[in-house]
Design an enzyme around this catalytic site. Structure first.
Site, PDB file in Angstrom:
ATOM      1  N   VAL A 114      -4.036   2.080   5.372  1.00  0.00           N
ATOM      2  CA  VAL A 114      -3.872   2.323   3.934  1.00  0.00           C
ATOM      3  C   VAL A 114      -4.465   1.180   3.117  1.00  0.00           C
ATOM      4  O   VAL A 114      -4.177   1.054   1.932  1.00  0.00           O
ATOM      5  CB  VAL A 114      -2.384   2.530   3.586  1.00  0.00           C
ATOM      6  N   HIS A 130      -3.354   8.555   5.737  1.00  0.00           N
ATOM      7  CA  HIS A 130      -1.995   8.213   5.313  1.00  0.00           C
ATOM      8  C   HIS A 130      -1.939   7.677   3.887  1.00  0.00           C
ATOM      9  O   HIS A 130      -0.966   7.026   3.503  1.00  0.00           O
ATOM     10  CB  HIS A 130      -1.391   7.188   6.287  1.00  0.00           C
ATOM     11  N   CYS A 138       4.101   8.450  -9.320  1.00  0.00           N
ATOM     12  CA  CYS A 138       5.427   8.890  -9.750  1.00  0.00           C
ATOM     13  C   CYS A 138       5.793  10.162  -9.010  1.00  0.00           C
ATOM     14  O   CYS A 138       5.022  11.134  -9.000  1.00  0.00           O
ATOM     15  CB  CYS A 138       5.453   9.129 -11.258  1.00  0.00           C
ATOM     16  N   CYS A 141       6.486  13.139 -12.203  1.00  0.00           N
ATOM     17  CA  CYS A 141       5.406  13.788 -12.960  1.00  0.00           C
ATOM     18  C   CYS A 141       4.038  13.661 -12.309  1.00  0.00           C
ATOM     19  O   CYS A 141       3.069  14.272 -12.764  1.00  0.00           O
ATOM     20  CB  CYS A 141       5.351  13.211 -14.377  1.00  0.00           C
ATOM     21  N   CYS A 189       8.887   5.066 -13.831  1.00  0.00           N
ATOM     22  CA  CYS A 189       7.657   5.595 -14.409  1.00  0.00           C
ATOM     23  C   CYS A 189       7.724   5.511 -15.925  1.00  0.00           C
ATOM     24  O   CYS A 189       8.698   5.965 -16.546  1.00  0.00           O
ATOM     25  CB  CYS A 189       7.472   7.040 -13.963  1.00  0.00           C
ATOM     26  N   GLY A 229      -8.999   0.910  17.501  1.00  0.00           N
ATOM     27  CA  GLY A 229      -7.850   0.121  17.066  1.00  0.00           C
ATOM     28  C   GLY A 229      -6.579   0.900  16.809  1.00  0.00           C
ATOM     29  O   GLY A 229      -5.839   0.582  15.876  1.00  0.00           O
ATOM     30  N   SER A 231      -3.196   3.005  18.956  1.00  0.00           N
ATOM     31  CA  SER A 231      -2.552   3.503  20.174  1.00  0.00           C
ATOM     32  C   SER A 231      -2.335   5.005  20.115  1.00  0.00           C
ATOM     33  O   SER A 231      -1.962   5.622  21.118  1.00  0.00           O
ATOM     34  CB  SER A 231      -1.201   2.802  20.371  1.00  0.00           C
ATOM     35  N   GLY A 257      -4.813  -2.400  24.936  1.00  0.00           N
ATOM     36  CA  GLY A 257      -3.600  -1.784  25.446  1.00  0.00           C
ATOM     37  C   GLY A 257      -3.725  -0.282  25.550  1.00  0.00           C
ATOM     38  O   GLY A 257      -4.767   0.312  25.267  1.00  0.00           O
ATOM     39  N   CYS A 273     -11.547  -5.209  18.277  1.00  0.00           N
ATOM     40  CA  CYS A 273     -12.453  -4.229  17.674  1.00  0.00           C
ATOM     41  C   CYS A 273     -13.745  -4.859  17.186  1.00  0.00           C
ATOM     42  O   CYS A 273     -14.838  -4.298  17.409  1.00  0.00           O
ATOM     43  CB  CYS A 273     -11.755  -3.525  16.510  1.00  0.00           C
TER      44      CYS A 273
END
Length: 283
Positions: A114, A130, A138, A141, A189, A229, A231, A257, A273
């Site tokens: 994110v 995500h 908000c 609204c 808000c 990167g 799992s 892993g 990575c």
């Protein structure tokens, strides 16, 4: 189409050189990234090399929406964590994947992160599976504002919190423990007085159907998948690897892993990575 050979049967091919050959052989690659892509940008990840939680799992959507106490705790920690998270910069892995798109080999990049660092590195065709932490929404609204703007509102409402500091935690959180959150003020808000939430998909929340459908359409037309990167312990990302495997297209992964899809992989490179993808910056 013939099923891809699981990585367990080609275990000798575990070097970045093998990954370079894999990428060179495909032209419509869907890339799926996770937290391991951003750790070298100073953003901690959630899981260890066995795919287990390193810390307490993140707040759920139900807890955030159902408890004012939970929202105070979340935003207080976020106010501290955002100061560094908001300044994070792309690392070599982000730049390498941007180069892959520039070469015309990346049909789509789907990220579970994110942090928007792929976009900052120059990748243009990105699905933020995500959501994005740099925006607040908000829940009443639907109005949005930037996370930087909301940071200013939090600081104005809680000036005594500006002196707090804590170790970074994943996704802009901070390991702020042993603190009384009861007097922390969470602004509402300005348009309707509703609850403000980061514009991200919390645990217990569903990824919007149109986003899933768009990513799945690209997988259905890809000739390979590259996982970087992650799992894949969260189903929202794993579903696309499962779909690629069902189509029989080859799947390569870069991850330190185990992954949930180890038995579906054609190639796996266990390396950081940025190191595994460094060859893309040398071409």
């Amino acid at each position: 189409m013939a099923q891809a050979t699981p990585a367990a049967y080609i275990s000798a091919m575990v070097t970045p050189a093998a990954l370079k050959s894999f990428i060179a052989g495909h032209h419509r690659i869907v890339v799926l990234t996770g937290a391991g892509c951003s750790t070298n940008s100073g953003i901690p990840d959630y899981r260890d090399t066995d795919g287990q939680w390193k810390r307490t799992p993140p707040v759920t959507y139900q807890a955030f929406m159902g408890s004012e106490e939970t929202r105070r705790r979340y935003w207080a920690r976020s106010m501290v964590g955002w100061r560094r998270f908001g300044r994070a910069q792309p690392n070599g892995a982000h730049h390498a994947l941007a180069r892959l798109e520039g070469q015309g080999r990346c049909a789509l990049l789907v990220t579970q992160n994110v942090d928007r660092l792929h976009q900052a590195a120059g990748t243009s065709n990105v699905i933020d599976l995500h959501g994005r932490l740099d925006r607040v929404r908000c829940m009443g609204c639907g109005a949005t504002l930037s996370r930087a703007e909301f940071q200013d509102e939090l600081a104005c409402a809680n000036p005594h919190w500006l002196a707090h500091d804590a170790a970074d935690a994943p996704d802009g959180d901070a390991d702020l423990e042993g603190v009384d959150f009861t007097r922390f003020v969470v602004p509402a808000c300005r348009a309707c007085g509703g609850i403000l939430k980061p514009d991200v998909v919390f645990f217990g929340e569903t990824v919007p159907r149109d986003i899933v459908a768009s990513a799945r359409e690209h997988v259905d037309h890809a000739d390979a998948m590259l996982v970087v990167g992650t799992s894949l312990m969260v189903y929202s990302g794993f579903r696309f690897v499962r779909a690629a495997a069902d189509r029989g297209i080859p799947i390569a992964a870069v991850n330190l892993g185990r992954t949930r899809a180890d038995d579906l992989l054609s190639l796996k490179v266990e390396a950081p990575c940025d190191e595994a993808l460094a060859f893309l910056l040398q071409e």
